[in-house]
Design a protein around this motif. Structure first.
Motif, PDB file in Angstrom:
ATOM      1  N   SER A 139       0.821  -1.192   0.000  1.00 53.59           N
ATOM      2  CA  SER A 139       0.000   0.000   0.000  1.00 53.59           C
ATOM      3  C   SER A 139       0.870   1.263   0.000  1.00 53.59           C
ATOM      4  O   SER A 139       0.625   2.212  -0.756  1.00 53.59           O
ATOM      5  N   PRO A 187      -3.703   8.036   0.814  1.00 49.10           N
ATOM      6  CA  PRO A 187      -4.736   8.170  -0.205  1.00 49.10           C
ATOM      7  C   PRO A 187      -6.125   8.023   0.409  1.00 49.10           C
ATOM      8  O   PRO A 187      -6.331   7.227   1.310  1.00 49.10           O
ATOM      9  N   PRO A 219      -9.326   5.492  -4.553  1.00 45.79           N
ATOM     10  CA  PRO A 219      -8.496   4.561  -5.325  1.00 45.79           C
ATOM     11  C   PRO A 219      -7.795   5.164  -6.549  1.00 45.79           C
ATOM     12  O   PRO A 219      -6.935   4.520  -7.115  1.00 45.79           O
ATOM     13  N   GLY A 255     -10.527  -0.769  -7.008  1.00 39.10           N
ATOM     14  CA  GLY A 255     -10.929   0.126  -5.935  1.00 39.10           C
ATOM     15  C   GLY A 255     -12.366   0.048  -5.458  1.00 39.10           C
ATOM     16  O   GLY A 255     -12.806   0.891  -4.687  1.00 39.10           O
ATOM     17  N   TRP A 257     -11.091  -5.885   0.427  1.00 39.74           N
ATOM     18  CA  TRP A 257     -11.485  -4.525   0.821  1.00 39.74           C
ATOM     19  C   TRP A 257     -10.250  -3.653   0.814  1.00 39.74           C
ATOM     20  O   TRP A 257      -9.116  -4.109   0.971  1.00 39.74           O
ATOM     21  N   TRP A 289     -11.486   1.832   4.483  1.00 39.75           N
ATOM     22  CA  TRP A 289     -12.123   1.825   5.777  1.00 39.75           C
ATOM     23  C   TRP A 289     -11.783   3.120   6.482  1.00 39.75           C
ATOM     24  O   TRP A 289     -10.639   3.556   6.444  1.00 39.75           O
ATOM     25  N   ASP A 290     -12.778   3.739   7.076  1.00 38.47           N
ATOM     26  CA  ASP A 290     -12.537   4.928   7.884  1.00 38.47           C
ATOM     27  C   ASP A 290     -11.882   6.037   7.057  1.00 38.47           C
ATOM     28  O   ASP A 290     -11.020   6.761   7.557  1.00 38.47           O
ATOM     29  N   GLY A 291     -12.256   6.142   5.787  1.00 43.23           N
ATOM     30  CA  GLY A 291     -11.771   7.244   4.965  1.00 43.23           C
ATOM     31  C   GLY A 291     -10.424   7.033   4.313  1.00 43.23           C
ATOM     32  O   GLY A 291     -10.026   7.809   3.452  1.00 43.23           O
ATOM     33  N   VAL A 292      -9.687   5.992   4.713  1.00 40.46           N
ATOM     34  CA  VAL A 292      -8.369   5.755   4.111  1.00 40.46           C
ATOM     35  C   VAL A 292      -8.477   4.642   3.076  1.00 40.46           C
ATOM     36  O   VAL A 292      -9.143   3.631   3.305  1.00 40.46           O
ATOM     37  N   HIS A 293      -7.845   4.864   1.930  1.00 37.84           N
ATOM     38  CA  HIS A 293      -7.835   3.846   0.884  1.00 37.84           C
ATOM     39  C   HIS A 293      -6.480   3.137   0.879  1.00 37.84           C
ATOM     40  O   HIS A 293      -5.459   3.758   0.626  1.00 37.84           O
ATOM     41  N   HIS A 294      -6.484   1.850   1.186  1.00 33.32           N
ATOM     42  CA  HIS A 294      -5.256   1.061   1.136  1.00 33.32           C
ATOM     43  C   HIS A 294      -5.140   0.465  -0.255  1.00 33.32           C
ATOM     44  O   HIS A 294      -6.042  -0.247  -0.694  1.00 33.32           O
ATOM     45  N   SER A 295      -4.042   0.774  -0.937  1.00 37.02           N
ATOM     46  CA  SER A 295      -3.916   0.302  -2.315  1.00 37.02           C
ATOM     47  C   SER A 295      -3.396  -1.128  -2.335  1.00 37.02           C
ATOM     48  O   SER A 295      -2.294  -1.401  -2.807  1.00 37.02           O
ATOM     49  N   ASP A 296      -4.191  -2.016  -1.801  1.00 37.30           N
ATOM     50  CA  ASP A 296      -3.850  -3.430  -1.798  1.00 37.30           C
ATOM     51  C   ASP A 296      -5.160  -4.193  -1.582  1.00 37.30           C
ATOM     52  O   ASP A 296      -6.192  -3.583  -1.306  1.00 37.30           O
TER      53      ASP A 296
END
Lengths: 91, 252, 281
Positions: free
Chosen positions: B51, B88, B91, C60, C95, C98-105
């Motif tokens: 990430s 971020p 997405p 996403g 997923w 969560w909680d406004g943060v996007h984890h790019s994984d």
């Protein structure tokens, strides 16, 4: 000559100047270049906004990258108003 | 994670509770979400790294000149700090890093390099221009010989301009052209930039104060007469300036 | 069979990709990278789309979040789908938000009945928003979480049955997951419901001996491994030919090199198709 007339004359002069400029403008639209962006070295449109991948990674630690005292980038050759500046790692 | 600081909603589902805890663990806060021992810790490390790399790669792609100015290692350290501070929120990583120029203002290691936030701001305008909506650029000949002083010129959706207290434009252009000699010759002065996208290529050029005055007037919906007067008062050579703006595709 | 094997599209390959006339070729892009208002990237996709079928692969949607899919994101995806008219729209059983943060994984979750209800609902919302079914892909797993009430195959099969979605079988992810959590990859491959399989992904992975001797990372930075090719043949032999994508996201070789891998998948699909064709006496 009234003020209105003066400004009308001025406006006409200004508009004539702009029109003269417009007549000398080059056609703005250009054909697409390779990679749909500027492909010239360093200009980097191909890379800009590179976006997402599906790949996972563990090889290099990207968490809390630590400062390394290695030869810095190009900033060392730019003179500011206070002389040559550099990056100063703070603990 | 103590319940006192992070009260859990009473009706939160099991899945939501898991995601709350896993997300906190990814952010390095709180204990691991579920019992899972070293295998879970290992998985968390991989997800955290993947990430973070995605966000840092996106930032590097959007700020190539800041990266060159800092050097790769120092940029990585800076990017790591930024990604932790402003991860971020969506997405679409191609637009990630809007807050990076402001972040650099307060970034202590670069305090001596006052121009860096300006260069970053210019790079951001470049990204905005790259992804802005399409529109046909206003053609000089189409304007005709008789211009109406009451007409209002509309900026192209990709057009961006701003004035900097530093020579950020010259620094950016020298990097684009790979001209290291030019970097040593940069004269300390305020500079303004115009970023446009005639056709599909982004153009970046240095503009003078009259052009900024003209574009500012147009951007705020003023008439051609008012814009031309503002440019003339700023000491502009109107024909040259307008030819440049039309050629750059600044208007739609 | 019209579509055989495709390639993940990279902008730097635009010229080669658009000129390529290989039989059955198609391209896949990450939907998020084209969710922009205009400009060169969208123009490139439009030009490619005029020459080749395109599949939109999302990274996403976060369909396994315990929240409904983000409305704005779904609206953008729907707009892109209208514009591109893709052959398929897919995303992952995972997923990110969560909680406004996007984890790019692609993050894991305990596969419970409650989670299944939520994912079925989310996939339904996506399909309603797009006006078409989507495909859901199995991600690479790095840990066997406690609390699972069903296997990944059971979960995906139920999801397909209840939501009407199709499945995107990433054979490399099956191999990586099986290796990382210690289950049999061939048994997993044999478990996917044949009727639901709409697309297949193949990619390279890499070991990470620094973390653990048996750990594999879904790194997409190498050619497809021999074991993954074997599993792929096994899957195709059972479910029949399905559009298959070669993915490469790092250490990207020249277009022609990727096409060699793509041609290998193409040949397998053509053979499978011939094997299924009615025999004319």
């Amino acid at each position: 000559m009234s003020i209105n007339k003066t400004s009308a004359v001025l406006a006409a002069t200004l508009m004539a100047s702009l029109a003269a400029g417009a007549a000398h403008a080059q056609g703005a639209a250009k054909p697409m270049e390779k990679c749909y962006g500027v492909a010239k070295a360093g200009q980097n449109d191909c890379k800009a906004g590179a976006g997402t991948t599906c790949a996972g990674t563990s090889k290099v630690n990207f968490q809390g990258n630590a400062w390394k005292l290695v030869p810095a980038g190009t900033c060392t050759s730019i003179k500011t108003s206070k002389g040559l500046g550099s990056l100063t790692p703070k603990a | 994670m103590s319940d006192a600081t992070h009260p859990q909603p009473v009706n939160q589902s099991e899945l939501a509770r898991f995601q709350q805890a896993f997300g906190a663990a990814l952010a390095g806060q709180g204990a691991t979400p579920v019992a899972g021992g070293s295998a879970l810790a290992r998985a968390l490390a991989i997800h955290r790294n993947t990430s973070a790399k995605a966000a840092q790669d996106a930032l590097a792609a959007n700020y190539p000149v800041v990266r060159a100015l800092f050097g790769d290692d120092a940029f990585s350290a800076c990017a790591g700090a930024f990604v932790s501070a402003e991860p971020p929120r969506e997405p679409r990583l191609n637009a990630y890093g809007a807050g990076f120029p402001a972040f650099l203002q307060d970034y202590a290691p670069a305090a001596e390099l006052s121009y860096v936030p300006d260069v970053a701001a210019l790079e951001r305008l470049h990204v905005e221009a790259l992804f802005a909506a399409d529109a046909t650029s206003l053609d000089g000949l189409a304007l005709g010989a008789a211009l109406d002083p009451e007409a209002v010129l509309r900026l192209h959706p990709a057009t961006r301009f701003t004035a900097f207290p530093s020579p950020a434009v010259g620094i950016w252009l020298a990097h684009r052209d790979g001209d290291e000699a030019a970097l040593g010759e940069v004269v300390w002065r305020p500079e303004a930039v115009l970023v446009t996208r005639p056709g599909l290529d982004v153009r970046v050029e240095r503009i003078n104060a009259p052009a900024v005055a003209f574009l500012s007037a147009c951007a705020s919906g003023q008439t051609l007469g008012v814009a031309a007067t503002a440019a003339a008062e700023a000491g502009g050579d109107l024909p040259t300036m307008f030819a440049m703006l039309i050629t750059a595709g600044a208007f739609a | 069979m019209t579509l055989t094997a495709g390639l993940g599209f990279k902008l730097e390959h635009f010229d080669d990709a658009s000129m390529c006339r290989a039989q059955g070729l198609w391209f896949e892009v990450h939907a998020e990278n084209y969710m922009v208002d205009g400009g060169p990237r969208l123009a490139a996709l439009g030009a490619l789309r005029d020459r080749h079928p395109i599949s939109l692969h999302g990274v996403g949607l976060s369909i396994a979040s315990d929240t409904a899919p983000d409305a704005e994101h779904l609206r953008r995806l729907a707009a892109l789908v209208r514009r591109v008219e893709p052959i398929a729209v897919s995303d992952h059983l995972a997923w990110q938000k969560w909680d406004g943060v996007h984890h790019s994984d692609f993050l894991p979750f305990p596969r419970t009945r409650q989670a299944l209800d939520r994912v079925v609902d989310n996939v339904g919302r996506v399909q309603d928003g797009l006006g078409r079914p989507m495909l859901v892909e199995n991600p690479s797993l790095y840990v066997d979480l406690p609390g699972h009430e069903m296997s990944e195959i059971e979960f995906l099969s139920e999801l397909a049955k209840r939501s009407g979605c199709g499945l995107l079988v990433d054979v490399n992810n099956v191999f990586v997951s099986a290796s990382n959590i210690g289950i049999n990859a061939a048994m997993c491959i044999d478990g996917f419901p044949a009727d639901a399989v709409g697309e297949i992904h193949l990619a390279g992975h890499s070991p990470d001996p620094d973390i653990a001797s048996n750990l594999l990372i879904d790194s997409h930075d190498a050619p497809v491994a021999d074991e993954v090719w074997r599993l792929y043949r096994r899957l195709i032999a059972r479910v029949g030919p399905r559009p298959t994508l070669i993915e490469r996201d790092d250490h990207i070789p020249p277009f022609d090199t990727l096409m060699l891998e793509r041609d290998r998948a193409h040949a397998i699909l053509v053979d499978a198709d011939r094997a299924r064709a009615p025999v004319h006496v």
